[in-house]
Write a protein that holds these residues in place. Structure first.
Motif, PDB file in Angstrom:
ATOM      1  N   ARG A 129      -0.731   7.713 -23.302  1.00 10.45           N
ATOM      2  CA  ARG A 129      -0.457   7.621 -24.736  1.00 10.45           C
ATOM      3  C   ARG A 129      -0.786   6.240 -25.299  1.00 10.45           C
ATOM      4  O   ARG A 129      -0.741   6.046 -26.513  1.00 10.45           O
ATOM      5  N   GLY A 130      -1.056   5.267 -24.419  1.00 14.12           N
ATOM      6  CA  GLY A 130      -1.465   3.955 -24.919  1.00 14.12           C
ATOM      7  C   GLY A 130      -0.669   2.775 -24.421  1.00 14.12           C
ATOM      8  O   GLY A 130      -1.016   1.624 -24.708  1.00 14.12           O
ATOM      9  N   VAL A 131       0.411   2.986 -23.664  1.00  8.88           N
ATOM     10  CA  VAL A 131       1.182   1.879 -23.102  1.00  8.88           C
ATOM     11  C   VAL A 131       0.400   1.280 -21.925  1.00  8.88           C
ATOM     12  O   VAL A 131      -0.044   2.017 -21.040  1.00  8.88           O
ATOM     13  N   THR A 132       0.258  -0.025 -21.913  1.00 10.81           N
ATOM     14  CA  THR A 132      -0.436  -0.704 -20.824  1.00 10.81           C
ATOM     15  C   THR A 132       0.583  -1.149 -19.783  1.00 10.81           C
ATOM     16  O   THR A 132       1.496  -1.934 -20.086  1.00 10.81           O
ATOM     17  N   LEU A 133       0.446  -0.631 -18.572  1.00 10.09           N
ATOM     18  CA  LEU A 133       1.357  -0.979 -17.486  1.00 10.09           C
ATOM     19  C   LEU A 133       0.881  -2.241 -16.784  1.00 10.09           C
ATOM     20  O   LEU A 133      -0.312  -2.427 -16.549  1.00 10.09           O
ATOM     21  N   VAL A 134       1.840  -3.105 -16.436  1.00  7.86           N
ATOM     22  CA  VAL A 134       1.551  -4.308 -15.651  1.00  7.86           C
ATOM     23  C   VAL A 134       2.626  -4.429 -14.577  1.00  7.86           C
ATOM     24  O   VAL A 134       3.645  -3.740 -14.610  1.00  7.86           O
ATOM     25  N   GLY A 135       2.395  -5.318 -13.599  1.00  6.98           N
ATOM     26  CA  GLY A 135       3.368  -5.523 -12.538  1.00  6.98           C
ATOM     27  C   GLY A 135       4.545  -6.367 -13.005  1.00  6.98           C
ATOM     28  O   GLY A 135       4.710  -6.647 -14.207  1.00  6.98           O
ATOM     29  N   ARG A 136       5.364  -6.777 -12.042  1.00  6.46           N
ATOM     30  CA  ARG A 136       6.519  -7.610 -12.382  1.00  6.46           C
ATOM     31  C   ARG A 136       6.060  -8.932 -13.002  1.00  6.46           C
ATOM     32  O   ARG A 136       5.108  -9.558 -12.541  1.00  6.46           O
ATOM     33  N   THR A 137       6.760  -9.355 -14.045  1.00 11.44           N
ATOM     34  CA  THR A 137       6.441 -10.614 -14.716  1.00 11.44           C
ATOM     35  C   THR A 137       6.931 -11.779 -13.857  1.00 11.44           C
ATOM     36  O   THR A 137       8.124 -11.864 -13.554  1.00 11.44           O
ATOM     37  N   ILE A 157      12.754   2.047 -24.406  1.00  8.89           N
ATOM     38  CA  ILE A 157      12.388   1.156 -25.511  1.00  8.89           C
ATOM     39  C   ILE A 157      10.871   1.090 -25.654  1.00  8.89           C
ATOM     40  O   ILE A 157      10.333   1.141 -26.773  1.00  8.89           O
ATOM     41  N   ALA A 158      10.154   0.984 -24.532  1.00  4.15           N
ATOM     42  CA  ALA A 158       8.693   0.973 -24.589  1.00  4.15           C
ATOM     43  C   ALA A 158       8.167   2.264 -25.207  1.00  4.15           C
ATOM     44  O   ALA A 158       7.233   2.243 -26.033  1.00  4.15           O
ATOM     45  N   ASP A 159       8.755   3.376 -24.838  1.00  6.31           N
ATOM     46  CA  ASP A 159       8.344   4.673 -25.391  1.00  6.31           C
ATOM     47  C   ASP A 159       8.586   4.715 -26.887  1.00  6.31           C
ATOM     48  O   ASP A 159       7.726   5.156 -27.664  1.00  6.31           O
ATOM     49  N   GLU A 160       9.751   4.254 -27.328  1.00  2.00           N
ATOM     50  CA  GLU A 160      10.070   4.262 -28.757  1.00  2.00           C
ATOM     51  C   GLU A 160       9.113   3.371 -29.538  1.00  2.00           C
ATOM     52  O   GLU A 160       8.627   3.745 -30.620  1.00  2.00           O
ATOM     53  N   LEU A 161       8.808   2.199 -29.018  1.00  2.00           N
ATOM     54  CA  LEU A 161       7.905   1.278 -29.706  1.00  2.00           C
ATOM     55  C   LEU A 161       6.500   1.863 -29.817  1.00  2.00           C
ATOM     56  O   LEU A 161       5.854   1.754 -30.863  1.00  2.00           O
ATOM     57  N   GLN A 162       6.031   2.510 -28.744  1.00  2.01           N
ATOM     58  CA  GLN A 162       4.693   3.104 -28.782  1.00  2.01           C
ATOM     59  C   GLN A 162       4.647   4.236 -29.807  1.00  2.01           C
ATOM     60  O   GLN A 162       3.679   4.359 -30.566  1.00  2.01           O
ATOM     61  N   ARG A 163       5.674   5.049 -29.860  1.00  2.20           N
ATOM     62  CA  ARG A 163       5.710   6.149 -30.814  1.00  2.20           C
ATOM     63  C   ARG A 163       5.783   5.636 -32.250  1.00  2.20           C
ATOM     64  O   ARG A 163       5.407   6.348 -33.189  1.00  2.20           O
ATOM     65  N   ALA A 164       6.282   4.400 -32.406  1.00  2.00           N
ATOM     66  CA  ALA A 164       6.358   3.801 -33.745  1.00  2.00           C
ATOM     67  C   ALA A 164       5.049   3.131 -34.138  1.00  2.00           C
ATOM     68  O   ALA A 164       4.968   2.517 -35.211  1.00  2.00           O
ATOM     69  N   GLY A 165       4.042   3.243 -33.275  1.00  2.00           N
ATOM     70  CA  GLY A 165       2.743   2.703 -33.608  1.00  2.00           C
ATOM     71  C   GLY A 165       2.469   1.314 -33.079  1.00  2.00           C
ATOM     72  O   GLY A 165       1.431   0.718 -33.414  1.00  2.00           O
ATOM     73  N   ARG A 166       3.358   0.804 -32.253  1.00  2.00           N
ATOM     74  CA  ARG A 166       3.144  -0.529 -31.695  1.00  2.00           C
ATOM     75  C   ARG A 166       2.225  -0.468 -30.480  1.00  2.00           C
ATOM     76  O   ARG A 166       2.213   0.514 -29.736  1.00  2.00           O
ATOM     77  N   ARG A 167       1.462  -1.539 -30.270  1.00  2.00           N
ATOM     78  CA  ARG A 167       0.758  -1.716 -29.009  1.00  2.00           C
ATOM     79  C   ARG A 167       1.769  -2.286 -28.028  1.00  2.00           C
ATOM     80  O   ARG A 167       2.425  -3.297 -28.303  1.00  2.00           O
ATOM     81  N   VAL A 168       1.907  -1.651 -26.861  1.00  2.00           N
ATOM     82  CA  VAL A 168       2.990  -1.978 -25.935  1.00  2.00           C
ATOM     83  C   VAL A 168       2.446  -2.260 -24.545  1.00  2.00           C
ATOM     84  O   VAL A 168       1.604  -1.521 -24.021  1.00  2.00           O
ATOM     85  N   THR A 214      11.503  13.874 -18.082  1.00  2.00           N
ATOM     86  CA  THR A 214      11.236  13.033 -16.931  1.00  2.00           C
ATOM     87  C   THR A 214      10.433  11.812 -17.360  1.00  2.00           C
ATOM     88  O   THR A 214       9.463  11.928 -18.102  1.00  2.00           O
ATOM     89  N   VAL A 215      10.851  10.635 -16.921  1.00  2.00           N
ATOM     90  CA  VAL A 215      10.081   9.429 -17.186  1.00  2.00           C
ATOM     91  C   VAL A 215       8.814   9.482 -16.335  1.00  2.00           C
ATOM     92  O   VAL A 215       8.882   9.645 -15.116  1.00  2.00           O
ATOM     93  N   ASP A 216       7.667   9.367 -16.982  1.00  2.00           N
ATOM     94  CA  ASP A 216       6.382   9.447 -16.285  1.00  2.00           C
ATOM     95  C   ASP A 216       5.505   8.303 -16.797  1.00  2.00           C
ATOM     96  O   ASP A 216       5.015   8.335 -17.929  1.00  2.00           O
ATOM     97  N   PHE A 217       5.309   7.288 -15.961  1.00  2.00           N
ATOM     98  CA  PHE A 217       4.570   6.112 -16.403  1.00  2.00           C
ATOM     99  C   PHE A 217       3.084   6.419 -16.634  1.00  2.00           C
ATOM    100  O   PHE A 217       2.443   5.784 -17.471  1.00  2.00           O
ATOM    101  N   ARG A 218       2.535   7.376 -15.916  1.00  2.00           N
ATOM    102  CA  ARG A 218       1.145   7.751 -16.163  1.00  2.00           C
ATOM    103  C   ARG A 218       0.993   8.339 -17.566  1.00  2.00           C
ATOM    104  O   ARG A 218       0.012   8.068 -18.261  1.00  2.00           O
ATOM    105  N   ARG A 219       1.941   9.159 -17.965  1.00  2.00           N
ATOM    106  CA  ARG A 219       1.870   9.741 -19.298  1.00  2.00           C
ATOM    107  C   ARG A 219       2.074   8.687 -20.380  1.00  2.00           C
ATOM    108  O   ARG A 219       1.448   8.741 -21.445  1.00  2.00           O
ATOM    109  N   LEU A 220       2.946   7.719 -20.109  1.00  2.00           N
ATOM    110  CA  LEU A 220       3.103   6.618 -21.051  1.00  2.00           C
ATOM    111  C   LEU A 220       1.773   5.884 -21.218  1.00  2.00           C
ATOM    112  O   LEU A 220       1.367   5.546 -22.338  1.00  2.00           O
TER     113      LEU A 220
END
Length: 429
Positions: free
Chosen positions: A254-262, A181-192, A245-251
């Motif tokens: 591309r612009g997705v900001t990774l954070v720890g557990r909420t 879902i995060a990948d789809e939202l980022q590809r749709a132009g959302r800040r994620v 392959t799911v790769d969080f570094r590549r996400l």
């Protein structure tokens, strides 16, 4: 109104219920399958629009039927999966009654069996199979109050990016659903923003073969007990865009900001655990362990598979991984929606029998409940790692059908003995 009677009542007509019906029919056991909506309804209405199966079509299926019009290495869309089960049910002439909700099931007093109350009247069943699967009640943590002014939905209600209000999105949970879902939202132009917890991260393919094949030959799907601390660890894998392959570094690149557990929310400010680097490192370790075991298997078995050294190369750590964000002001960052990809809990409130522990988890051995006459099917780790997957549930259903047939044989023997005992009494009258 008098109750309908049936030997086995199966509740749920998803992959578990359809598989159960096939094997009960093979055993000659009278049964009825009840479904509150349509066959495989959750695939249709509780998944996002672009979802495809996480395993290739050659693998994620029942043994006796392939997907129609889908290449073996391709990934079936959610509607194709639902239609697969509908066609399968028709092919085996499964006695499925749709549009019937089960409200309760209680043991009968003074005689074997259960009284099942449904939206279409009562049914008395000698045995009940709970085939409602693992995705029963969406879990949404009570962390962010409505006063925060953001839309909040569970991943089961998410459909597509246009469903969400304009603005940035926080996706909580980086398993298969959250990552896709995060990948789809980022590809749709959302800040994620993507909140990443503990996870396993296998390669989609390695040395020309899908990870489903590798886990199969390595014995992982048939593992009977999870390793300590891994019972609820999610798997980050995707069949989207032909499988990758799911790769969080590549996400992140591309612009997705990774954070720890909420962890918490205070006056519109989210706080995250200091575990992002550890969680990503754990996923990396799992990924590399699959490559190591695959290489060893190929060498030991003399498989001339193409080498793939680039699979072990990771992109540099992004800034959000090197210096993780500790807090996030929802309003200041323009976050308009939160998608909670936080999994599901069991919901067996309708099954009012002594078959659960203090936490509400079913007590069973390979699906045979501690309550005689009650069976569970489709749950994670029911008998092995693959139990909640399409092919795994089919094999578990066969085992449960065998156990039901065994109990029926014992009952038939008892009835024959009792009939012979009554015969002399009848002759004396």
């Amino acid at each position: 109104m008098p109750a309908q009677t049936v030997d086995v009542l199966v509740v749920g007509a998803g992959q578990a219920g359809v598989a159960m019906s096939e094997h009960l029919t093979a055993q000659g056991v009278e049964h009825l399958v009840l479904e509150r909506s349509r066959i495989a309804e959750r695939w249709r209405s509780e998944r996002w629009d672009s979802l495809v199966a996480n395993g290739p079509a050659w693998h994620d299926r029942f043994p006796n039927k392939t997907f129609e019009g889908i290449a073996p290495e391709a990934f079936a869309g959610k509607e194709a999966v639902a239609e697969y089960f509908a066609r399968y049910a028709k092919a085996i002439d499964a006695p499925i009654r749709c549009g019937v909700a089960v409200q309760s099931a209680r043991r009968l007093e003074g005689r074997p069996g259960f009284r099942v109350e449904t939206s279409h009247g009562p049914i008395e069943a000698r045995r009940v199979v709970a085939a409602t699967g693992p995705f029963q009640k969406p879990v949404t943590p009570d962390l962010v109050p409505d006063a925060a002014g953001v839309m909040q939905i569970h991943s089961s209600a998410y459909k597509n990016p246009d469903q969400l209000p304009a603005g940035a999105v926080l996706v909580v949970g980086a398993g298969s659903s959250g990552g896709q879902i995060a990948d789809e939202l980022q590809r749709a132009g959302r800040r994620v923003f993507l909140s990443v917890g503990p996870h396993d991260r296998p390669p989609r393919r390695y040395r020309g073969l899908d990870y489903c094949w590798w886990l199969g030959v390595l014995g992982e799907w048939d593992r009977q007990t999870p390793a300590p601390g891994t019972e609820h660890v999610t798997i980050s894998v995707s069949g989207a865009r032909g499988g990758e392959t799911v790769d969080f570094r590549r996400l992140a690149k591309r612009g997705v900001t990774l954070v720890g557990r909420t962890q918490a929310c205070d006056e519109g400010v989210l706080r995250f655990a200091d575990d992002l680097r550890a969680n990503v490192a754990r996923g990396d370790a799992n990924y590399l362990s699959v490559l190591d075991r695959a290489d060893a298997f190929a060498a030991e078995n003399g498989l001339a598979l193409p080498e793939e050294p680039e699979a072990r190369r990771f992109d540099p750590d992004p800034a959000c991984l090197r210096d993780p964000i500790e807090t996030l002001d929802l309003k200041a960052e323009g976050i308009a929606a939160i998608v909670w990809a936080t999994g599901y809990a069991y919901d067996f409130g309708w099954l009012q029998v002594d078959a659960f522990d203090e936490a509400g988890r079913p007590r069973h051995e390979r699906g045979v409940s501690s309550e005689p006459g009650v069976y569970f099917l489709g749950l994670p780790w029911l008998s092995r790692r693959g139990s909640s997957f399409i092919w795994g549930v089919w094999h578990d259903a066969r085992f449960i059908a065998d156990q039901i047939a065994i109990q029926r044989a014992y009952e038939a023997h008892r009835d024959a003995i009792m009939a012979r005992q009554r015969a002399p009494e009848a002759a004396d009258v």
